[in-house]
Enzyme design. Structure first.
Site, mmCIF file in Angstrom:
data_model
loop_
_atom_site.group_PDB
_atom_site.id
_atom_site.type_symbol
_atom_site.label_atom_id
_atom_site.label_comp_id
_atom_site.label_asym_id
_atom_site.label_seq_id
_atom_site.Cartn_x
_atom_site.Cartn_y
_atom_site.Cartn_z
ATOM 1 N N ASN A 13 0.879 -1.166 0.000
ATOM 2 C CA ASN A 13 0.000 0.000 0.000
ATOM 3 C C ASN A 13 0.921 1.222 0.000
ATOM 4 O O ASN A 13 1.617 1.471 0.983
ATOM 5 C CB ASN A 13 -0.893 -0.040 1.235
ATOM 6 C CG ASN A 13 -1.864 1.106 1.368
ATOM 7 O OD1 ASN A 13 -2.392 1.320 2.446
ATOM 8 N ND2 ASN A 13 -2.136 1.851 0.318
ATOM 9 N N GLN A 47 -2.186 6.641 -1.695
ATOM 10 C CA GLN A 47 -2.516 7.809 -0.879
ATOM 11 C C GLN A 47 -1.359 8.812 -0.892
ATOM 12 O O GLN A 47 -0.184 8.417 -0.977
ATOM 13 C CB GLN A 47 -2.792 7.419 0.589
ATOM 14 C CG GLN A 47 -4.163 6.849 0.855
ATOM 15 C CD GLN A 47 -4.203 5.355 0.667
ATOM 16 O OE1 GLN A 47 -3.179 4.669 0.708
ATOM 17 N NE2 GLN A 47 -5.395 4.820 0.440
ATOM 18 N N CYS A 74 -5.330 6.178 8.133
ATOM 19 C CA CYS A 74 -4.683 5.180 7.276
ATOM 20 C C CYS A 74 -3.632 4.468 8.113
ATOM 21 O O CYS A 74 -2.610 5.055 8.471
ATOM 22 C CB CYS A 74 -4.050 5.818 6.050
ATOM 23 S SG CYS A 74 -3.235 4.625 4.953
ATOM 24 N N ASN A 76 -1.589 1.846 7.401
ATOM 25 C CA ASN A 76 -0.313 1.587 6.749
ATOM 26 C C ASN A 76 0.524 2.852 6.643
ATOM 27 O O ASN A 76 1.738 2.840 6.850
ATOM 28 C CB ASN A 76 -0.545 0.993 5.353
ATOM 29 C CG ASN A 76 -1.078 -0.421 5.419
ATOM 30 O OD1 ASN A 76 -0.713 -1.200 6.298
ATOM 31 N ND2 ASN A 76 -1.960 -0.756 4.492
ATOM 32 N N ASN A 149 -11.776 5.747 10.465
ATOM 33 C CA ASN A 149 -12.562 5.863 9.247
ATOM 34 C C ASN A 149 -13.543 4.692 9.184
ATOM 35 O O ASN A 149 -13.393 3.702 9.911
ATOM 36 C CB ASN A 149 -11.678 5.955 7.991
ATOM 37 C CG ASN A 149 -10.711 4.805 7.867
ATOM 38 O OD1 ASN A 149 -10.797 3.814 8.584
ATOM 39 N ND2 ASN A 149 -9.773 4.916 6.948
ATOM 40 N N HIS A 151 -15.766 1.382 8.170
ATOM 41 C CA HIS A 151 -15.596 0.090 7.503
ATOM 42 C C HIS A 151 -16.841 -0.763 7.673
ATOM 43 O O HIS A 151 -17.469 -0.752 8.738
ATOM 44 C CB HIS A 151 -14.418 -0.688 8.103
ATOM 45 C CG HIS A 151 -13.082 -0.131 7.743
ATOM 46 N ND1 HIS A 151 -12.320 -0.631 6.705
ATOM 47 C CD2 HIS A 151 -12.370 0.882 8.284
ATOM 48 C CE1 HIS A 151 -11.190 0.059 6.622
ATOM 49 N NE2 HIS A 151 -11.194 0.988 7.569
ATOM 50 N N GLU A 200 -10.946 -0.050 -0.885
ATOM 51 C CA GLU A 200 -10.757 1.161 -0.099
ATOM 52 C C GLU A 200 -11.446 2.334 -0.791
ATOM 53 O O GLU A 200 -11.230 2.571 -1.988
ATOM 54 C CB GLU A 200 -9.256 1.437 0.063
ATOM 55 C CG GLU A 200 -8.919 2.353 1.194
ATOM 56 C CD GLU A 200 -7.448 2.276 1.581
ATOM 57 O OE1 GLU A 200 -7.035 3.163 2.347
ATOM 58 O OE2 GLU A 200 -6.736 1.358 1.144
ATOM 59 N N ARG A 201 -12.278 3.041 -0.051
ATOM 60 C CA ARG A 201 -12.990 4.174 -0.650
ATOM 61 C C ARG A 201 -11.990 5.186 -1.195
ATOM 62 O O ARG A 201 -11.018 5.548 -0.539
ATOM 63 C CB ARG A 201 -13.940 4.835 0.356
ATOM 64 C CG ARG A 201 -13.244 5.438 1.545
ATOM 65 C CD ARG A 201 -14.180 6.233 2.444
ATOM 66 N NE ARG A 201 -13.414 6.723 3.590
ATOM 67 C CZ ARG A 201 -13.841 7.624 4.446
ATOM 68 N NH1 ARG A 201 -15.056 8.131 4.324
ATOM 69 N NH2 ARG A 201 -13.091 8.021 5.461
ATOM 70 N N CYS A 209 -4.618 -2.841 3.833
ATOM 71 C CA CYS A 209 -5.341 -1.742 4.480
ATOM 72 C C CYS A 209 -5.243 -1.948 5.981
ATOM 73 O O CYS A 209 -5.838 -2.885 6.530
ATOM 74 C CB CYS A 209 -6.800 -1.722 4.024
ATOM 75 S SG CYS A 209 -7.770 -0.405 4.796
ATOM 76 N N GLY A 210 -4.482 -1.094 6.646
ATOM 77 C CA GLY A 210 -4.264 -1.247 8.078
ATOM 78 C C GLY A 210 -5.521 -1.040 8.895
ATOM 79 O O GLY A 210 -5.821 -1.815 9.807
ATOM 80 N N THR A 211 -6.290 0.007 8.573
ATOM 81 C CA THR A 211 -7.526 0.216 9.328
ATOM 82 C C THR A 211 -8.530 -0.893 9.034
ATOM 83 O O THR A 211 -9.317 -1.268 9.901
ATOM 84 C CB THR A 211 -8.150 1.593 9.019
ATOM 85 O OG1 THR A 211 -8.400 1.706 7.616
ATOM 86 C CG2 THR A 211 -7.240 2.717 9.486
ATOM 87 N N GLY A 212 -8.502 -1.447 7.802
ATOM 88 C CA GLY A 212 -9.363 -2.584 7.481
ATOM 89 C C GLY A 212 -9.017 -3.798 8.312
ATOM 90 O O GLY A 212 -9.908 -4.524 8.793
#
Length: 270
Positions: A13, A47, A74, A76, A149, A151, A200-201, A209-212
């Site tokens: 990412n 990003q 984010c 990552n 964010n 999910h 990811e939006r 995706c770390g937050t995912g």
């Protein structure tokens, strides 16, 4: 105006990092972000990360997806920024304050406390966020988690078999999600192991995706799908270690790396 940049990635990412902590940059808008993120005519990234001074933290991190939209968090990128900063720090983001700490070739990030209230995601109207009574073409009853964010997480028998390239954009922009949403499809592969793919939006399919990974682990724990309060999350780019601590904070540990550095002419992308 020549502007230095740092190209970094976390499990594939990838990010363009602009460091404006000591010298300010011109205001950056969606068109400039999208132009820099273009992989054919720009630098190329998932990003763009802008580092700025902050009053209540060591510095501020702003996060822009490749389509130019600004987002709250984010994971990552947080690890990449921790590696770049080189020491523990408190970082201000649009999703709240996070704590970062480098660990050798990566970093450990305190992503904060997850939110489950429907209006914290946010959703367009009230509903149970542990098992939402909605579905899209075979993907049904997701869990919803905000970890800085928003999910939605679908647990499926075969994560690779889901046409996420088709369903991801449809779900991301469904009117149920007034600020759009990140779409996760997860497969439980062991008592503390998950296989995850993420749409990811604003960026599309991503290698990691770390937050995912954080949201999916929290959702799996809430549903009793894994043992204990930690899991290894296997993404296309590699694994992340996620823990939901007893004091309700989500901790993420994983690698990050610097790819290269360079400069560009701001006027070429403004």
């Amino acid at each position: 105006m020549r502007v230095p940049f740092i190209k970094m990635h976390g499990l594939g990412n990838d990010f363009v990092v602009l460091d404006a902590r000591s010298e300010a940059l011109p205001p950056i808008g969606p068109a400039t972000v999208a132009a820099l993120a273009d992989r054919r005519t720009g630098i190329g990234c998932d990003q763009l990360i802008l580092l700025e001074p902050a009053d209540t933290a060591d510095f501020r991190m702003r996060i822009f997806n490749s389509d130019g939209s600004e987002v709250e968090a984010c994971g990552n990128a947080s690890r990449a920024v921790a590696l770049l900063h080189g020491r523990a720090a408190q970082v201000e983001t649009a999703g709240g304050l996070i704590a970062v700490e480098p660990t050798g070739c990566g970093a450990r990030i305190d992503m904060g406390v997850p939110r489950f209230e429907w209006d914290a995601l946010p959703l367009a109207y009230a509903m149970d966020t542990l098992s939402m009574p909605v579905g899209w073409d075979g993907l049904e009853a997701p869990a919803a988690v905000n970890v800085g964010n928003p999910h939605v997480v679908f647990f499926v028998p075969d994560a690779e078999g889901v046409p996420l390239d088709r369903l991801g954009p449809e779900i991301e922009r469904d009117p149920l999600f007034p600020e759009r949403v990140n779409v996760n499809v997860a497969q439980v592969t062991g008592p503390a192991s998950l296989h995850l793919r993420v749409w990811e939006r604003g960026a599309g399919l991503t290698r990691a995706c770390g937050t995912g990974a954080c949201a999916t682990t929290v959702a799996a724990i809430r549903r009793g799908l894994i043992e204990g309060r930690a899991a290894t999350v296997h993404l296309p780019g590699g694994p992340l270690e996620i823990e939901w601590s007893a004091d309700n904070r989500v901790l993420m540990t994983g690698p990050a790396a610097e790819s290269f550095r360079g400069t560009f002419d701001w006027g070429d992308f403004a």
